[in-house]
Design a protein around this motif. Structure first.
Motif, PDB file in Angstrom:
ATOM      1  N   LEU A   6       0.892  -1.057   0.021  1.00  0.00           N
ATOM      2  CA  LEU A   6       0.110  -0.063  -0.106  1.00  0.00           C
ATOM      3  C   LEU A   6       0.979   1.241  -0.012  1.00  0.00           C
ATOM      4  O   LEU A   6       0.560   2.276  -0.779  1.00  0.00           O
ATOM      5  N   ARG A   7       2.165   1.327   0.760  1.00  0.00           N
ATOM      6  CA  ARG A   7       2.851   2.380   0.787  1.00  0.00           C
ATOM      7  C   ARG A   7       3.522   2.495  -0.464  1.00  0.00           C
ATOM      8  O   ARG A   7       3.786   3.776  -0.731  1.00  0.00           O
ATOM      9  N   ARG A   8       3.784   1.574  -1.173  1.00  0.00           N
ATOM     10  CA  ARG A   8       4.274   1.921  -2.404  1.00  0.00           C
ATOM     11  C   ARG A   8       3.476   2.312  -3.595  1.00  0.00           C
ATOM     12  O   ARG A   8       4.057   2.852  -4.426  1.00  0.00           O
ATOM     13  N   THR A   9       2.063   2.243  -3.332  1.00  0.00           N
ATOM     14  CA  THR A   9       1.332   2.928  -4.196  1.00  0.00           C
ATOM     15  C   THR A   9       0.894   4.366  -3.954  1.00  0.00           C
ATOM     16  O   THR A   9       0.059   4.887  -4.538  1.00  0.00           O
ATOM     17  N   LEU A  10       1.368   4.826  -2.685  1.00  0.00           N
ATOM     18  CA  LEU A  10       1.003   6.009  -2.105  1.00  0.00           C
ATOM     19  C   LEU A  10       1.832   7.152  -3.181  1.00  0.00           C
ATOM     20  O   LEU A  10       2.947   7.196  -3.265  1.00  0.00           O
ATOM     21  N   ALA A  11       0.848   7.994  -3.930  1.00  0.00           N
ATOM     22  CA  ALA A  11       1.417   8.882  -4.717  1.00  0.00           C
ATOM     23  C   ALA A  11       1.827  10.138  -4.002  1.00  0.00           C
ATOM     24  O   ALA A  11       0.957  10.978  -3.548  1.00  0.00           O
ATOM     25  N   VAL A  12       2.957  10.330  -3.801  1.00  0.00           N
ATOM     26  CA  VAL A  12       3.569  11.656  -2.916  1.00  0.00           C
ATOM     27  C   VAL A  12       4.617  12.268  -3.470  1.00  0.00           C
ATOM     28  O   VAL A  12       5.077  13.369  -2.674  1.00  0.00           O
ATOM     29  N   LEU A  13       5.121  11.890  -4.529  1.00  0.00           N
ATOM     30  CA  LEU A  13       6.311  12.545  -5.253  1.00  0.00           C
ATOM     31  C   LEU A  13       5.890  13.394  -6.409  1.00  0.00           C
ATOM     32  O   LEU A  13       5.360  12.832  -7.427  1.00  0.00           O
ATOM     33  N   PRO A  14       6.281  14.811  -6.250  1.00  0.00           N
ATOM     34  CA  PRO A  14       5.966  15.747  -7.512  1.00  0.00           C
ATOM     35  C   PRO A  14       6.985  15.099  -8.426  1.00  0.00           C
ATOM     36  O   PRO A  14       7.881  14.709  -8.363  1.00  0.00           O
ATOM     37  N   PHE A  50       3.626  11.241  -8.107  1.00  0.00           N
ATOM     38  CA  PHE A  50       4.189   9.833  -8.362  1.00  0.00           C
ATOM     39  C   PHE A  50       4.300   8.834  -7.157  1.00  0.00           C
ATOM     40  O   PHE A  50       4.775   9.483  -6.082  1.00  0.00           O
ATOM     41  N   SER A  51       3.997   7.436  -7.237  1.00  0.00           N
ATOM     42  CA  SER A  51       4.198   6.695  -6.107  1.00  0.00           C
ATOM     43  C   SER A  51       5.412   6.044  -6.354  1.00  0.00           C
ATOM     44  O   SER A  51       6.160   6.035  -7.495  1.00  0.00           O
ATOM     45  N   LEU A  52       6.117   5.314  -5.576  1.00  0.00           N
ATOM     46  CA  LEU A  52       7.230   4.489  -5.667  1.00  0.00           C
ATOM     47  C   LEU A  52       7.072   3.528  -6.700  1.00  0.00           C
ATOM     48  O   LEU A  52       8.138   3.447  -7.359  1.00  0.00           O
ATOM     49  N   ASN A  53       5.989   3.111  -6.743  1.00  0.00           N
ATOM     50  CA  ASN A  53       5.797   2.027  -7.999  1.00  0.00           C
ATOM     51  C   ASN A  53       6.022   2.840  -9.236  1.00  0.00           C
ATOM     52  O   ASN A  53       6.463   2.203 -10.161  1.00  0.00           O
ATOM     53  N   ASP A  54       5.489   4.040  -9.264  1.00  0.00           N
ATOM     54  CA  ASP A  54       5.558   4.814 -10.508  1.00  0.00           C
ATOM     55  C   ASP A  54       6.935   5.012 -10.760  1.00  0.00           C
ATOM     56  O   ASP A  54       7.448   4.774 -11.971  1.00  0.00           O
TER      57      ASP A  54
END
Length: 132
Positions: A6-14, A50-54
């Motif tokens: 779930l954390r890897r899908t959190l979009a927190v990066l500009p 972006f998320s970490l997965n992105d």
DNA sequence: ATTCTCACA
DNA sequence: TGTGAGAA
């Protein structure tokens, strides 16, 4: 092992951070999105988040590109990965029954057969092991 | 200061 | 893919 996903899908990066993390230009990142290779979320101000997965996805795109694959090829690769993923989640992998499942199935069984009597409904090693 | 969309000497 | 304009 699920909380982490779930954390890897959190979009927190500009996009600025995505640029530094992937060494790609904003132009390239936006282009890859147009090509359907990534689907970053948008915040209140219509800015891509972006998320970490992105980020991992962008890095993969970069690798594929450096290996001579074209956009269409990469898009196909990702589609295949998604196809296989859905195939393994549904039909295959049948989760083992837990105790509650067993009790429920047994109860439903008894409801329609009307009781325990009858050799056809005897379950070896269960009712006989611990007689009431 | 950052990011977005659109267009092209 | 780069770059610059005009807006948010």
């Amino acid at each position: 092992m699920k909380e982490k996903e779930l954390r890897r899908t959190l979009a927190v990066l500009p996009i600025g951070t995505a640029m530094k993390l992937t060494d790609l230009s904003a132009r390239q990142i936006r282009y890859y999105e147009d090509q359907g290779l990534i689907h970053p979320q948008r915040n209140e101000g219509n800015q891509r988040m972006f998320s970490l997965n992105d980020i991992d996805r962008l890095l993969e795109i970069k690798d594929y590109l450096s290996e001579g694959m074209n956009i269409a090829g990469i898009r196909y690769e990702f589609e295949e990965k998604k196809r296989k993923s859905k195939l393994s989640n549904q039909q295959n992998h049948v989760q083992p029954l837990n105790d509650d499942d067993v009790r429920r199935i047994l109860r439903e069984e008894l409801m329609q057969t009307g009781g325990l009597e009858g050799p056809d409904h005897q379950i070896p090693g269960f009712f006989h092991k611990k007689p009431l």
